[in-house]
Design an enzyme around this catalytic site. Structure first.
Site, PDB file in Angstrom:
ATOM      1  N   ILE A  84     -12.001  -4.904  -4.811  1.00 28.01           N
ATOM      2  CA  ILE A  84     -11.912  -6.293  -4.370  1.00 28.01           C
ATOM      3  C   ILE A  84     -10.705  -6.535  -3.473  1.00 28.01           C
ATOM      4  CG2 ILE A  84     -13.230  -7.348  -6.230  1.00 28.01           C
ATOM      5  CD1 ILE A  84     -10.669  -7.879  -7.716  1.00 28.01           C
ATOM      6  N   GLY A  85      -9.885  -5.528  -3.282  1.00 25.02           N
ATOM      7  CA  GLY A  85      -8.753  -5.754  -2.405  1.00 25.02           C
ATOM      8  C   GLY A  85      -7.996  -4.476  -2.148  1.00 25.02           C
ATOM      9  N   GLU A  86      -7.265  -4.490  -1.063  1.00 17.78           N
ATOM     10  CA  GLU A  86      -6.420  -3.345  -0.781  1.00 17.78           C
ATOM     11  C   GLU A  86      -5.182  -3.828  -0.074  1.00 17.78           C
ATOM     12  OE1 GLU A  86      -8.254  -0.106   1.224  1.00 17.78           O
ATOM     13  OE2 GLU A  86      -6.575   1.189   0.693  1.00 17.78           O
ATOM     14  N   GLY A  87      -4.031  -3.429  -0.583  1.00 13.43           N
ATOM     15  CA  GLY A  87      -2.777  -3.851   0.034  1.00 13.43           C
ATOM     16  C   GLY A  87      -1.929  -2.645   0.331  1.00 13.43           C
ATOM     17  N   GLY A  88      -0.715  -2.934   0.793  1.00 13.79           N
ATOM     18  CA  GLY A  88       0.188  -1.837   1.093  1.00 13.79           C
ATOM     19  C   GLY A  88       0.527  -1.049  -0.158  1.00 13.79           C
ATOM     20  N   MET A  89       0.467  -1.731  -1.284  1.00 14.40           N
ATOM     21  CA  MET A  89       0.922  -1.135  -2.524  1.00 14.40           C
ATOM     22  C   MET A  89      -0.172  -0.408  -3.282  1.00 14.40           C
ATOM     23  SD  MET A  89       3.702  -0.819  -3.633  1.00 14.40           S
ATOM     24  CE  MET A  89       5.110  -1.832  -3.891  1.00 14.40           C
ATOM     25  N   VAL A  92      -7.139  -2.737  -5.399  1.00 13.98           N
ATOM     26  CA  VAL A  92      -7.512  -3.554  -6.545  1.00 13.98           C
ATOM     27  C   VAL A  92      -9.018  -3.465  -6.781  1.00 13.98           C
ATOM     28  CG1 VAL A  92      -7.323  -5.818  -7.627  1.00 13.98           C
ATOM     29  CG2 VAL A  92      -5.674  -5.136  -5.884  1.00 13.98           C
ATOM     30  N   LYS A 108      -5.315  -2.858 -10.701  1.00 16.89           N
ATOM     31  CA  LYS A 108      -4.632  -2.489  -9.458  1.00 16.89           C
ATOM     32  C   LYS A 108      -4.069  -1.092  -9.605  1.00 16.89           C
ATOM     33  CE  LYS A 108      -1.269  -4.338  -6.210  1.00 16.89           C
ATOM     34  NZ  LYS A 108      -0.505  -5.557  -5.932  1.00 16.89           N
ATOM     35  N   ASP A 216       7.952 -10.945  -5.075  1.00 16.92           N
ATOM     36  CA  ASP A 216       7.051 -10.648  -3.951  1.00 16.92           C
ATOM     37  C   ASP A 216       6.053 -11.789  -3.769  1.00 16.92           C
ATOM     38  OD1 ASP A 216       6.001  -9.252  -1.847  1.00 16.92           O
ATOM     39  OD2 ASP A 216       4.773  -7.915  -3.071  1.00 16.92           O
TER      40      ASP A 216
END
Lengths: 370, 200
Positions: A84-89, A92, A108, A216
């Site tokens: 459902i998501g992708e970030g720098g970290m 998810v 995550k 953050d």
């Protein structure tokens, strides 16, 4: 004589004139060969220690396959459903928890490259405090662990063990979108935007009273979901940032510059410092200020293009020293004057002369309500 | 008797085909060793190519049986060649990735190895080395043994069957030849190679 023989013989003649004579004589009428050897001798003079440092040292990193985990993968008591998501970290996933209760959660998985043990240890240290947080606008962090813990097959002598596990965090599932996007998609008025922002302040204040700093706060960590048809903002990732935050060092500035720019836009001056000694609740307040600025004007105080182009050092200087332009856009102009003042106040340079008003969350939200 | 020891013994006895069997075995072992070591290390960890080659030697060769330096020489020749291939393949892959080439998943390779030098430097060296192999195979072999397997002049000399003194002169010739090729014909040089190699 071959080129090699003439060259090596020449190396053993110290006197330059004698050496030259040797080359001339050895090459005879072959001018090409003579020029070539003379050129090599010249190169030899400049060669210094070329290749003398013995073997190249091998710098090796474990290759980072983009995503190992995929829907269907089982991690502890969780079964991944969809990304459902992708970030720098990290990435998810929505996941099914099977034990001890059945429910859907957000999971995550932190990207490779961090010391799992340290991340988990930092998380454990704050776990008690996190458990005390109970606020309708905070998504609870439920669990943390390391992928591939005991579930996988034991490494055998024949097969090298799998790469070390990566930390993951299990959170309450919020089916929402970033607050800035929600406001824009629904063309919210400044007033409605502020209404939505107030509970975010309360949530952060609640956490601060429990001694938890988010570190953050940015739009992608403040999600808006509809509950009974009403938009409710939820702050996610409490405790995650602290556990996974790598100190901002020269190294991270240079190696991960691109990845952390998105976070730096919301970062307070003291966080942008390389020694992050004095991060406290005011850092979150600053980030809230940036978020409010963005909600009202549609842009962050420091243009991200400018920051990106500035390079690490200049970028940190901008965040630490430059005065952000006062909000001027259409949204802001129609917003009340107090709002601007609050925004400017929160973004006030807090070091060294101007103390930023710190525990102002209740006051600001009170002003916002008027 | 281990596979590698068997091959080395066969080479000793003059089997002309044995040498070619050595390289793939050593290559695989070096890759595997690097992968295993890296699993237990933090990302960014550096490994010494020499140490890897040495470890591979200990693991693959029955040192009791293989006493002759000649056999060891064959082993290190294969190891140097294998290490050169590993490093250059990785440098090439790195360059490809950097240029935004394939972002597809990297096949069997669990590890990425790269010399900290810029990949281009290593690739340039390798291309020059290729030319040297054509012009003077012995000189090229010496560079591989020295640079990629980490042998000393004395060890490399013994492996090549020449005196250390000769090996030393040959080494000067070989590295000058390579530098000349890399710098190009006008001799001005594209960059300060010495500075780079001292830093690395």
């Amino acid at each position: 004589m071959t080129e090699r023989e003439i060259f090596i013989a020449a190396l053993q003649i110290d006197n330059p004139a004698d050496r030259l004579a040797h080359v001339r004589q050895a090459c005879g009428a072959n001018d090409d060969l003579r020029q070539r050897v003379e050129h090599l001798l010249k190169t030899y003079e400049q060669a210094g220690s070329y290749l003398e440092a013995p073997t190249p040292e091998i710098a090796a990193t474990i290759a980072q396959p983009d995503i190992i985990e995929q829907p269907g993968t089982i991690i502890g008591p969780y079964k991944l459903l969809q990304q459902i998501g992708e970030g720098g970290m990290g990435t998810v996933f929505m996941a099914d928890q099977t034990h001890p209760v059945q429910r859907k959660v957000a999971l995550k998985i932190i990207k490779p490259g961090m010391d799992s043990r340290q991340v988990i240890a930092r998380f454990e240290a704050e776990r008690q405090a996190l458990a005390l947080m109970d606020h309708p606008n905070i998504a609870k962090v439920l669990d943390a662990g390391t992928t591939g813990d005991p579930s996988g097959p034991p490494p055998s002598a024949l097969r090298p063990p799998p790469s070390p596990g990566r930390p993951y965090f299990v959170m309450e599932l919020v089916k929402g979108i970033p607050i800035t996007k929600y406001c824009d998609d629904n063309h919210l008025t400044p007033r409605e935007r502020l209404e939505l922002f107030i509970p975010v302040c309360h949530a952060v204040q609640h956490a601060h009273q429990k001694g938890i700093i988010h570190r953050d706060i940015k739009p992608s960590n403040v999600l808006v979901a509809l509950y009974d048809g009403r938009p409710v903002p939820k702050v996610i990732d409490f405790g995650v940032a602290k556990a996974t935050s790598q100190k901002l060092t020269e190294r991270t500035m240079f190696t991960q510059f691109g990845q952390i720019v998105g976070t730096l836009e919301y970062m307070s001056p003291e966080q942008a410092d390389l020694n992050q000694l004095d991060i406290d609740t005011r850092s979150d307040i600053y980030s809230l200020g940036v978020l409010l600025y963005e909600l009202l004007t549609g842009t962050t105080p420091f243009d991200s293009e400018t920051l990106r182009k500035a390079g690490p050092d200049e970028m940190r200087r901008i965040i630490r020293e430059d005065e952000p332009p006062r909000p001027q856009s259409a949204h802001a102009l129609s917003a009340q004057r107090e709002t601007k003042n609050i925004t400017a106040q929160r973004l006030g340079r807090h070091k060294p002369v101007q103390p930023r008003r710190s525990s102002t969350t209740p006051q600001s939200s009170a002003v916002l309500r008027t | 008797m281990s596979e590698v020891t068997r091959i080395l013994t066969a080479i000793e006895h003059g089997d002309p085909h044995a040498a070619s069997q050595l390289l793939p075995l050593v290559y695989d072992e070096l890759r595997k060793l690097a992968a295993q070591k890296l699993v237990h290390e933090n990302p960014g960890q550096t490994l010494q190519a020499t140490a890897l080659v040495h470890d591979a030697y200990i693991r693959l060769v029955d040192t009791e049986k293989v006493q002759h330096w000649n056999s060891r020489g064959h082993f290190f020749a294969a190891a140097a060649e294998a290490m050169r291939r590993i490093l250059v393949e990785n440098a090439r892959r790195k360059r490809r990735l950097r240029r935004g080439g394939d972002r597809a998943r990297i096949d069997i390779d669990e590890i990425e190895i790269a010399a900290p030098e810029r990949p281009d430097d290593l690739i340039a060296l390798d291309e020059a080395l290729e030319l040297l192999t054509g012009a003077d195979p012995q000189a090229a072999e010496l560079v591989k043994l020295r640079y990629f397997a980490g042998l000393t002049i004395e060890q490399a000399a013994e492996s090549l069957g020449i005196s250390p003194r000769t090996a030393n002169f040959l080494w000067q010739y070989a590295r000058t030849w390579l530098l000349d090729k890399i710098q190009g014909p006008d001799g001005t040089g594209v960059r300060d190679v010495n500075k780079k190699s001292e830093n690395s």
